[in-house]
Design a protein around this motif. Structure first.
Motif, mmCIF file in Angstrom:
data_model
loop_
_atom_site.group_PDB
_atom_site.id
_atom_site.type_symbol
_atom_site.label_atom_id
_atom_site.label_comp_id
_atom_site.label_asym_id
_atom_site.label_seq_id
_atom_site.Cartn_x
_atom_site.Cartn_y
_atom_site.Cartn_z
ATOM 1 N N ASP A 1 41.294 35.561 -0.422
ATOM 2 C CA ASP A 1 42.354 36.353 0.204
ATOM 3 C C ASP A 1 42.174 37.850 -0.029
ATOM 4 N N LYS A 2 41.239 38.242 -0.896
ATOM 5 C CA LYS A 2 40.971 39.659 -1.168
ATOM 6 C C LYS A 2 39.704 40.142 -0.469
ATOM 7 N N ALA A 3 39.142 39.353 0.426
ATOM 8 C CA ALA A 3 37.831 39.646 1.007
ATOM 9 C C ALA A 3 37.748 41.040 1.618
ATOM 10 N N PHE A 4 38.807 41.486 2.286
ATOM 11 C CA PHE A 4 38.760 42.754 3.009
ATOM 12 C C PHE A 4 39.480 43.881 2.266
ATOM 13 N N GLN A 5 39.765 43.643 1.004
ATOM 14 C CA GLN A 5 40.417 44.656 0.167
ATOM 15 C C GLN A 5 39.355 45.453 -0.573
ATOM 16 N N ARG A 6 39.602 46.753 -0.744
ATOM 17 C CA ARG A 6 38.669 47.584 -1.502
ATOM 18 C C ARG A 6 38.540 47.052 -2.923
ATOM 19 N N ALA A 7 37.313 47.044 -3.429
ATOM 20 C CA ALA A 7 37.066 46.486 -4.758
ATOM 21 C C ALA A 7 37.782 47.264 -5.850
ATOM 22 N N ASP A 8 37.916 48.593 -5.665
ATOM 23 C CA ASP A 8 38.527 49.387 -6.727
ATOM 24 C C ASP A 8 40.046 49.265 -6.779
ATOM 25 N N THR A 9 40.630 48.462 -5.908
ATOM 26 C CA THR A 9 42.074 48.219 -5.974
ATOM 27 C C THR A 9 42.392 46.947 -6.759
ATOM 28 N N LEU A 10 41.384 46.228 -7.216
ATOM 29 C CA LEU A 10 41.598 44.978 -7.937
ATOM 30 C C LEU A 10 41.750 45.229 -9.430
ATOM 31 N N SER A 11 42.318 44.266 -10.115
ATOM 32 C CA SER A 11 42.383 44.320 -11.573
ATOM 33 C C SER A 11 40.990 44.104 -12.154
ATOM 34 N N GLY A 12 40.852 44.389 -13.450
ATOM 35 C CA GLY A 12 39.555 44.205 -14.093
ATOM 36 C C GLY A 12 39.065 42.778 -14.011
ATOM 37 N N GLY A 13 39.948 41.821 -14.263
ATOM 38 C CA GLY A 13 39.551 40.423 -14.190
ATOM 39 C C GLY A 13 39.120 40.020 -12.801
ATOM 40 N N GLN A 14 39.826 40.516 -11.789
ATOM 41 C CA GLN A 14 39.455 40.204 -10.407
ATOM 42 C C GLN A 14 38.113 40.832 -10.045
ATOM 43 N N GLN A 15 37.882 42.071 -10.512
ATOM 44 C CA GLN A 15 36.599 42.720 -10.224
ATOM 45 C C GLN A 15 35.439 41.944 -10.840
ATOM 46 N N GLN A 16 35.638 41.428 -12.039
ATOM 47 C CA GLN A 16 34.557 40.674 -12.658
ATOM 48 C C GLN A 16 34.310 39.359 -11.914
ATOM 49 N N ARG A 17 35.360 38.788 -11.352
ATOM 50 C CA ARG A 17 35.183 37.575 -10.553
ATOM 51 C C ARG A 17 34.412 37.876 -9.258
ATOM 52 N N LEU B 1 35.458 30.408 -15.586
ATOM 53 C CA LEU B 1 34.897 30.405 -14.228
ATOM 54 C C LEU B 1 33.379 30.534 -14.269
ATOM 55 N N LEU B 2 32.887 31.507 -15.032
ATOM 56 C CA LEU B 2 31.452 31.762 -15.086
ATOM 57 C C LEU B 2 30.693 30.535 -15.563
ATOM 58 N N PHE B 3 31.160 29.935 -16.636
ATOM 59 C CA PHE B 3 30.400 28.839 -17.216
ATOM 60 C C PHE B 3 30.593 27.536 -16.451
ATOM 61 N N GLN B 4 31.755 27.332 -15.845
ATOM 62 C CA GLN B 4 31.928 26.143 -15.018
ATOM 63 C C GLN B 4 30.967 26.174 -13.838
ATOM 64 N N VAL B 5 30.857 27.335 -13.179
ATOM 65 C CA VAL B 5 29.957 27.460 -12.028
ATOM 66 C C VAL B 5 28.509 27.257 -12.467
ATOM 67 N N CYS B 6 28.136 27.861 -13.587
ATOM 68 C CA CYS B 6 26.758 27.738 -14.054
ATOM 69 C C CYS B 6 26.432 26.306 -14.456
ATOM 70 N N LEU B 7 27.407 25.614 -15.044
ATOM 71 C CA LEU B 7 27.197 24.206 -15.369
ATOM 72 C C LEU B 7 27.022 23.374 -14.108
ATOM 73 N N GLU B 8 27.880 23.609 -13.126
ATOM 74 C CA GLU B 8 27.809 22.846 -11.876
ATOM 75 C C GLU B 8 26.474 23.056 -11.169
ATOM 76 N N GLU B 9 25.979 24.286 -11.206
ATOM 77 C CA GLU B 9 24.739 24.606 -10.496
ATOM 78 C C GLU B 9 23.499 24.475 -11.368
ATOM 79 N N GLN B 10 23.703 24.078 -12.631
ATOM 80 C CA GLN B 10 22.600 23.883 -13.580
ATOM 81 C C GLN B 10 21.770 25.157 -13.733
ATOM 82 N N LEU B 11 22.452 26.293 -13.793
ATOM 83 C CA LEU B 11 21.780 27.565 -14.023
ATOM 84 C C LEU B 11 21.521 27.760 -15.509
ATOM 85 N N THR B 12 20.505 28.523 -15.801
ATOM 86 C CA THR B 12 20.206 28.897 -17.178
ATOM 87 C C THR B 12 20.937 30.201 -17.479
ATOM 88 N N VAL B 13 21.669 30.248 -18.595
ATOM 89 C CA VAL B 13 22.517 31.406 -18.894
ATOM 90 C C VAL B 13 22.228 31.927 -20.295
#
Length: 279
Positions: A162-178, A212-224
């Motif tokens: 829902d934030k796709a067309f919003q400027r990145a610098d208007t987001l909170s820190g947590g949202q920017q990291q996501r 979020l970061l580690f769940q995605v990496c686990l699902e995709e079997q990425l090396t972290v």
């Protein structure tokens, strides 16, 4: 543009040409890495081997060499001595072209997000695909419709469609990291290096981003390989914990069986060493 939908499945994350491989394959193999900045030794003979799909946490005080090690592994810092191979590509002595090729397969998540604030979240995510495209891109419409759907899918995956067309610098820190995580996923990496990805976030958002970061990496079997200060987060998400002190490796153990007191020895010994040092 706002009619973009996420009804098209996202293909599995795998670097172009990357074989499926085995979990026992070494993805990162570092031997005797030493790095100095003038009279300061940031790393002293560090060895580190990480297998495919491992989630490894680097712990240590500021100045212990954690960030320097990450930057040596993707060639942002040269090594004074030692050698490292990442995804089968030697990093030591690699040419600029070889390093650029390697970095298309190695995602890097920064503490300060490194988004382009004036651009939309969607375009920031699309930037993650530049390594697999030819020529520059200017604006969302310069990417194919398939790529725009793909990028929106990754934003949806981190809960920010829902934030796709919003400027990145208007987001909170947590949202920017996501958004930064979505950009990394758009890159389709095989390895993710994360340098203090939650250091600038409050505890609640830090937990959300790490989950979020580690769940995605686990699902995709990425090396972290992820640097952290937060011992509790390291014990919760890491499969292995590697401790650095004064540029040397002082701990390398599976998380299973480790206690918080065990891990805190990385920091306590610094205090003891300082207290016992001659005046």
């Amino acid at each position: 543009m706002r009619e973009l939908t996420v009804n098209q499945p996202i293909e599995p994350l795998r670097a172009p040409g990357q074989p499926p491989g085995s979990a026992a394959d070494p993805v990162i193999d570092a031997r005797g890495i030493t790095k100095r900045f003038g009279d300061v030794t940031a790393l002293q003979g560090v060895d580190l081997e990480i297998r495919r799909s491992e989630l490894v946490i680097l712990l240590g005080l500021s100045g212990s060499g954690k960030s320097t090690l990450l930057r040596c592994l993707n060639g942002l810092h040269g090594m004074d001595t030692g050698q490292a191979t990442v995804l089968g590509q030697p990093v030591h002595g690699a040419s600029g072209r070889q390093l650029r090729s390697l970095r298309t397969r190695v995602g890097f998540i920064f503490q300060q997000f490194n988004l382009v604030g004036r651009l939309s979240c969607l375009e920031n995510v699309l930037i993650g695909a530049l390594g697999r495209l030819r020529g520059p891109r200017y604006g969302v419409l310069s990417y194919s419709a398939a790529m725009r759907r793909e990028a929106l899918g990754y934003l949806d995956r981190v809960g920010l469609a829902d934030k796709a067309f919003q400027r990145a610098d208007t987001l909170s820190g947590g949202q920017q990291q996501r958004v930064a995580i979505a950009r990394t996923l758009m890159q389709k990496p095989a390895v993710v290096l994360a340098d203090e990805p939650v250091a600038s976030l409050d505890p609640e958002n830090a937990g959300i981003v790490m989950d979020l970061l580690f769940q995605v990496c686990l699902e995709e079997q990425l090396t972290v390989l992820c640097t952290l200060h937060q011992v509790d987060l390291a014990l919760e998400w890491g499969q292995r914990i590697v401790g650095l002190r004064h540029g040397s490796k002082v701990l390398d153990q599976p998380t299973q069986g480790l206690t918080r007191d065990n891990v805190m020895e990385i920091y306590r010994r610094v205090a003891v060493d300082t207290a016992e040092a001659p005046a």
